[in-house]
Design a protein around this motif. Structure first.
Motif, mmCIF file in Angstrom:
data_model
loop_
_atom_site.group_PDB
_atom_site.id
_atom_site.type_symbol
_atom_site.label_atom_id
_atom_site.label_comp_id
_atom_site.label_asym_id
_atom_site.label_seq_id
_atom_site.Cartn_x
_atom_site.Cartn_y
_atom_site.Cartn_z
ATOM 1 N N LEU A 1 -14.909 -38.417 -8.189
ATOM 2 C CA LEU A 1 -13.662 -39.142 -8.771
ATOM 3 C C LEU A 1 -14.159 -39.879 -9.809
ATOM 4 O O LEU A 1 -13.459 -40.184 -10.971
ATOM 5 C CB LEU A 1 -12.688 -39.992 -7.903
ATOM 6 N N GLN A 2 -15.138 -40.726 -9.529
ATOM 7 C CA GLN A 2 -16.038 -41.567 -10.601
ATOM 8 C C GLN A 2 -15.146 -42.911 -10.534
ATOM 9 O O GLN A 2 -13.944 -42.865 -9.921
ATOM 10 C CB GLN A 2 -16.209 -41.100 -11.892
ATOM 11 N N GLU A 3 -15.773 -43.937 -10.973
ATOM 12 C CA GLU A 3 -15.074 -45.129 -10.915
ATOM 13 C C GLU A 3 -13.599 -45.323 -11.631
ATOM 14 O O GLU A 3 -12.599 -45.920 -11.253
ATOM 15 C CB GLU A 3 -15.913 -46.266 -11.565
ATOM 16 N N ARG A 4 -13.565 -44.458 -12.812
ATOM 17 C CA ARG A 4 -12.472 -44.519 -13.531
ATOM 18 C C ARG A 4 -11.117 -43.785 -12.900
ATOM 19 O O ARG A 4 -10.122 -44.575 -12.866
ATOM 20 C CB ARG A 4 -12.654 -43.671 -14.794
ATOM 21 N N GLY A 5 -11.500 -42.890 -11.972
ATOM 22 C CA GLY A 5 -10.173 -42.547 -11.219
ATOM 23 C C GLY A 5 -10.040 -43.039 -9.721
ATOM 24 O O GLY A 5 -8.863 -42.762 -9.132
ATOM 25 N N ALA A 6 -10.946 -43.799 -9.137
ATOM 26 C CA ALA A 6 -10.948 -44.152 -7.864
ATOM 27 C C ALA A 6 -9.738 -45.199 -7.600
ATOM 28 O O ALA A 6 -9.135 -45.227 -6.536
ATOM 29 C CB ALA A 6 -12.489 -44.854 -7.501
ATOM 30 N N LEU A 7 -9.820 -46.249 -8.528
ATOM 31 C CA LEU A 7 -8.769 -47.226 -8.375
ATOM 32 C C LEU A 7 -7.277 -46.603 -8.364
ATOM 33 O O LEU A 7 -6.501 -47.112 -7.377
ATOM 34 C CB LEU A 7 -8.816 -48.442 -9.288
ATOM 35 N N GLY A 8 -7.028 -45.833 -9.173
ATOM 36 C CA GLY A 8 -5.598 -45.205 -9.280
ATOM 37 C C GLY A 8 -5.409 -44.478 -7.844
ATOM 38 O O GLY A 8 -4.385 -44.286 -7.434
ATOM 39 N N PHE A 9 -6.349 -43.861 -7.447
ATOM 40 C CA PHE A 9 -6.345 -42.823 -6.295
ATOM 41 C C PHE A 9 -6.114 -43.642 -5.005
ATOM 42 O O PHE A 9 -5.100 -43.520 -4.226
ATOM 43 C CB PHE A 9 -7.743 -42.003 -6.171
ATOM 44 N N GLU A 10 -6.706 -44.746 -4.806
ATOM 45 C CA GLU A 10 -6.724 -45.725 -3.970
ATOM 46 C C GLU A 10 -5.415 -46.525 -3.812
ATOM 47 O O GLU A 10 -4.589 -46.513 -2.848
ATOM 48 C CB GLU A 10 -7.929 -46.869 -4.141
ATOM 49 N N ARG A 11 -4.932 -46.982 -5.095
ATOM 50 C CA ARG A 11 -3.491 -47.533 -5.105
ATOM 51 C C ARG A 11 -2.426 -46.539 -4.787
ATOM 52 O O ARG A 11 -1.348 -46.935 -4.065
ATOM 53 C CB ARG A 11 -3.341 -48.045 -6.329
ATOM 54 N N HIS A 12 -2.620 -45.156 -5.068
ATOM 55 C CA HIS A 12 -1.331 -44.337 -4.745
ATOM 56 C C HIS A 12 -1.543 -44.089 -3.391
ATOM 57 O O HIS A 12 -0.600 -43.660 -2.711
ATOM 58 C CB HIS A 12 -1.571 -43.068 -5.648
ATOM 59 N N TYR A 13 -2.703 -43.621 -2.590
ATOM 60 C CA TYR A 13 -2.653 -43.201 -1.461
ATOM 61 C C TYR A 13 -3.047 -44.262 -0.217
ATOM 62 O O TYR A 13 -3.363 -43.585 0.766
ATOM 63 C CB TYR A 13 -3.678 -42.020 -1.361
ATOM 64 N N HIS A 14 -3.476 -45.355 -0.631
ATOM 65 C CA HIS A 14 -3.781 -46.500 0.627
ATOM 66 C C HIS A 14 -2.510 -46.673 1.582
ATOM 67 O O HIS A 14 -2.793 -47.053 2.589
ATOM 68 C CB HIS A 14 -4.361 -47.828 0.046
ATOM 69 N N VAL A 15 -1.468 -46.536 1.125
ATOM 70 C CA VAL A 15 -0.153 -46.631 1.965
ATOM 71 C C VAL A 15 0.530 -45.390 2.100
ATOM 72 O O VAL A 15 1.360 -45.178 0.964
ATOM 73 C CB VAL A 15 0.651 -47.877 1.659
ATOM 74 N N THR A 16 0.471 -44.727 2.921
ATOM 75 C CA THR A 16 1.391 -43.282 3.230
ATOM 76 C C THR A 16 2.136 -43.051 4.350
ATOM 77 O O THR A 16 1.923 -43.962 5.177
ATOM 78 C CB THR A 16 0.404 -42.048 2.854
ATOM 79 N N ASP A 17 2.944 -42.148 4.063
ATOM 80 C CA ASP A 17 3.907 -41.969 5.344
ATOM 81 C C ASP A 17 3.048 -41.845 6.731
ATOM 82 O O ASP A 17 3.651 -42.494 7.514
ATOM 83 C CB ASP A 17 4.919 -40.927 4.834
ATOM 84 N N PRO A 18 2.082 -41.089 6.635
ATOM 85 C CA PRO A 18 1.539 -40.606 8.123
ATOM 86 C C PRO A 18 0.879 -42.219 8.577
ATOM 87 O O PRO A 18 0.787 -42.360 9.599
ATOM 88 C CB PRO A 18 0.207 -39.708 7.667
ATOM 89 N N PHE A 19 0.227 -42.716 7.283
ATOM 90 C CA PHE A 19 -0.421 -44.122 7.807
ATOM 91 C C PHE A 19 0.777 -45.105 8.361
ATOM 92 O O PHE A 19 0.621 -45.796 9.284
ATOM 93 C CB PHE A 19 -0.920 -44.747 6.908
ATOM 94 N N ILE A 20 1.742 -45.061 7.805
ATOM 95 C CA ILE A 20 2.987 -45.970 8.274
ATOM 96 C C ILE A 20 3.570 -45.663 9.650
ATOM 97 O O ILE A 20 3.563 -46.414 10.755
ATOM 98 C CB ILE A 20 4.267 -45.993 7.316
ATOM 99 N N ARG A 21 3.547 -44.240 10.000
ATOM 100 C CA ARG A 21 3.964 -43.868 11.338
ATOM 101 C C ARG A 21 2.905 -43.949 12.270
ATOM 102 O O ARG A 21 3.058 -44.074 13.614
ATOM 103 C CB ARG A 21 4.523 -42.362 11.333
ATOM 104 N N ARG A 22 1.540 -44.319 11.806
ATOM 105 C CA ARG A 22 0.580 -44.647 12.970
ATOM 106 C C ARG A 22 0.329 -46.137 12.915
ATOM 107 O O ARG A 22 -0.590 -46.635 13.629
ATOM 108 C CB ARG A 22 -0.754 -43.661 12.617
ATOM 109 N N LEU A 23 0.970 -47.006 12.174
ATOM 110 C CA LEU A 23 0.579 -48.509 12.144
ATOM 111 C C LEU A 23 0.953 -48.934 13.548
ATOM 112 O O LEU A 23 1.774 -48.947 14.267
ATOM 113 C CB LEU A 23 1.806 -49.118 11.171
#
Length: 657
Positions: A1-23
């Protein structure tokens, strides 16, 4: 992903529905000896600060569950707010407390370096802004918003906003926050249903120009002889609350904004309204309240064109006159409704089945899920309105009215939506408007004019008009009901009345929690894209909703009594909470191998219903309930009234399409 795309990926996917249901619960941080009233992450997310009734602040390493620093703040009462000062290297910490003081601490030497004592009542919130590195603000129950500049060698603060000039001496400021994307905008929550958004830059420029005038004397931002400049303040309110306020006051039910926060992109404002629900306001696509009543002079006939008006920002097929609502004349041409795709048709059928089984919340959530995917389908809005009207939680009739107007804007010949609109107006105490709306309905749909449903609503309206003729005269002669004072010794200024008249309505409403016992209860966005909404509750749980559908997706037991604070980590799916218990709890997605999570509240619907009953209960009953007594009236029956609807409704309203 390189540094340029990593932040956007992290922000989009760090809170997702499967994670919420396993909180689930990861750890409890122990160290305080009293209620933990405030939490604050640093910018990097590797430090967490907490403040407590024990007058101590603790700085934690939450990722390793370690206490790094504990210090007495010098306060003599409960700490309500704690903030890291931006660009200070996490060295400077600010606290506000019930002793009316604001203290500034240097954590490297564990010393209090500034003490401000200008407030005359409890300090409830501190706000900071990256663009203003040496500046911060406080909100207190003396009704003042004060500004502090640590560059000045002075131990005084200056008044930025004085709410008492607008609302009288009884107004209390409870919370404030600065827009993260444009630090010139400050949101303030106070007693009452209105939330205020201020342009700090405009206020400063206004005060600077005032200082040049001969009348300027004392070194202060606030000249009591002159209000804020035009355009420096914008108010937001849930459209039904000003009308409900007298009823709430009669039942000793207090409305107060206990927490305000902006979305990460700064385009939305989230408010936890004490005594009511959680509301999200769209700051970009603003809309007027749908029950907004204006004086006759504000409604020239030239505003209405082509049989429609867009008073509320949507072309809704309803004329909003000073004397009520009127349906568009004649049978307008209806563009054929596009059929739902099969998967959405299945969701709609599931919702209809839930409705038939009187599972109103389940039906609402299914309709909402479908509405998100098909936002131009009139039938979905009409059906959801019917479910809201059956459920009858606080604000449901107003949401139903909004859905009816949306359905009519999409399909001007939506018969059921027209009739439900009249019923909603009646339930919202707009009796004269309901009568006019019903009369127009009969003219538009003459075959329904003598149906049992029409006759029943007609009788209800006329009975209300007869029994409340005095109130109707008051309303007619006293201007918009939204502006009426509440019988307390509140001296509402003319400027305040104008600002309230220009208020904007909410976009989304989140139901299920209860916020009546404490006035520091938070609600926050969860996820850098603000995908979820989280809020504490008086039942010891915290609630998680999907932002766009408003559907409740998770309830977790976060405290033995009340959850007040919820602060999401800036970049991980990691949540810190606190409340009455003297601990800080940390939550994250649990491993899939962990099958048992004892903190999950499985019956989310039951918990939500119990909270609605709690909010509508007598305050004495709630107090006894908190003491452990079982009150019959709290544990049986519906929320906000009985679930019985008029049995003579006929085919117009009763069943979804």
């Amino acid at each position: 992903l390189q540094e340029r795309g990593a932040l956007g990926f992290e922000r989009h996917y760090h809170v997702t529905d499967p994670f919420i249901r396993r909180l689930g619960l990861e750890a409890e941080l122990q160290g305080h000896s009293g209620c933990v009233n405030c939490l604050e992450w640093n910018e990097k997310g590797d430090l967490l600060a907490s403040g407590s009734d024990d007058q101590h602040t603790i700085v934690w390493d939450p990722l390793h569950h370690k206490k790094l620093l504990s210090m007495h703040t010098g306060h003599t009462a409960n700490i309500f707010s704690v903030k890291f000062l931006p660009h200070s290297g996490d060295r400077i910490l600010i606290t506000g407390a019930a002793d009316s003081k604001v203290h500034v601490h240097d954590l490297t030497v564990k010393e209090t370096v500034h003490m401000f004592g200008d407030h005359t009542n409890r300090v409830k919130r501190i706000a900071t802004a990256p663009m203003w590195p040496n500046t911060f603000w406080s909100a207190a129950e003396d009704g003042l918003i004060r500004q502090y500049d640590l560059r000045e060698n002075s131990k005084r603060s200056e008044v930025l906003i004085d709410l008492t000039e607008y609302c009288g001496q009884l107004v209390e400021a409870k919370c404030l926050t600065v827009n993260p994307q444009d630090n010139n905008y400050l949101a303030v929550g106070a007693s009452g249903p209105f939330v205020r958004l201020y342009d700090i830059r405009m206020i400063h420029n206004h005060r600077k120009s005032m200082k040049q005038s001969p009348s300027a004397g004392v070194h202060t931002f606030c000249d009591r002889q002159k209000p804020l400049p035009d355009g420096a303040a914008q108010y937001y309110v849930a459209g039904h609350l000003p009308v409900k306020l007298p009823d709430y006051n009669n039942r000793l039910r207090v409305l107060v904004a206990t927490y305000v926060t902006f979305s990460p992109d700064g385009t939305e404002l989230l408010v936890n309204m004490g005594g009511e629900q959680v509301y999200l306001f769209d700051l970009t696509y603003k809309q007027r309240p749908y029950t907004f009543l204006l004086p006759k002079k504000c409604h020239p006939s030239g505003e209405v064109q082509n049989g429609k008006t867009s008073t509320n920002g949507v072309s809704n097929g309803i004329h909003l006159h000073s004397n009520g609502f009127r349906l568009a004349e004649g049978r307008a041409h209806v563009s054929p409704q596009v059929e739902l795709p099969p998967y959405l048709e299945r969701i709609k059928q599931q919702a209809n089945e839930a409705f038939a089984c009187q599972l109103w919340t389940q039906a609402i959530q299914l309709y909402s899920k479908a509405v998100q995917k098909a936002p131009n389908n009139a039938m979905l809005y009409g059906n959801r309105a019917a479910a809201y009207m059956k459920r009858k939680w606080d604000g449901d009739h107003y949401d139903a009215l909004r859905d009816c107007l949306k359905a009519i804007s999409l399909n001007p010949c939506h018969l059921k939506a027209h009739f439900r609109l009249a019923r909603c107006l009646f339930e919202l105490k707009y009796v004269a408007e309901a009568l006019e709306c019903l009369d127009d309905f009969k003219g538009k749909f003459p075959e329904q004019a003598h149906s049992s449903a029409c006759d029943a609503l007609d009788r209800d309206i006329n009975a209300a008009l007869f029994s409340k003729s005095d109130n109707a005269e008051d309303k007619k002669g006293g201007g918009p009901i939204r502006l009426r004072a509440t019988g307390r010794k509140d001296s509402i200024s003319e400027d305040e009345m104008v600002l309230r008249e220009r208020s904007y309505d909410y976009k989304f409403r989140y139901c299920g929690h209860c916020n009546t016992t404490t006035d520091i209860k938070e609600a926050n966005f969860f996820g850098s894209n603000a995908q979820y909404i989280v809020s504490g509750s008086d039942d010891g749980s915290f609630f998680i909703w999907e932002k766009e559908t408003t559907n409740l997706v998770r309830v977790l037991q976060g405290d033995e009594s009340i959850v007040n604070c919820l602060q999401p980590h800036p970049s991980y799916c990691f949540l810190a909470t606190s409340g009455i218990d003297p601990v800080v709890r940390l939550w994250n997605p649990r491993p899939e191998s962990e099958t048992l999570n004892g903190r999950v509240v499985v019956d989310m619907e039951g918990a939500s219903q119990a909270n609605q009953r709690r909010m509508n209960a007598d305050p004495l009953e709630v107090m006894l309930l908190n003491m452990g007594y079982r009150i019959t009236g709290l544990t049986s029956g519906g929320a906000g009234g009985s679930d019985d609807e008029d049995s003579s409704e006929g085919q117009v309203q009763c069943r979804p399409s």
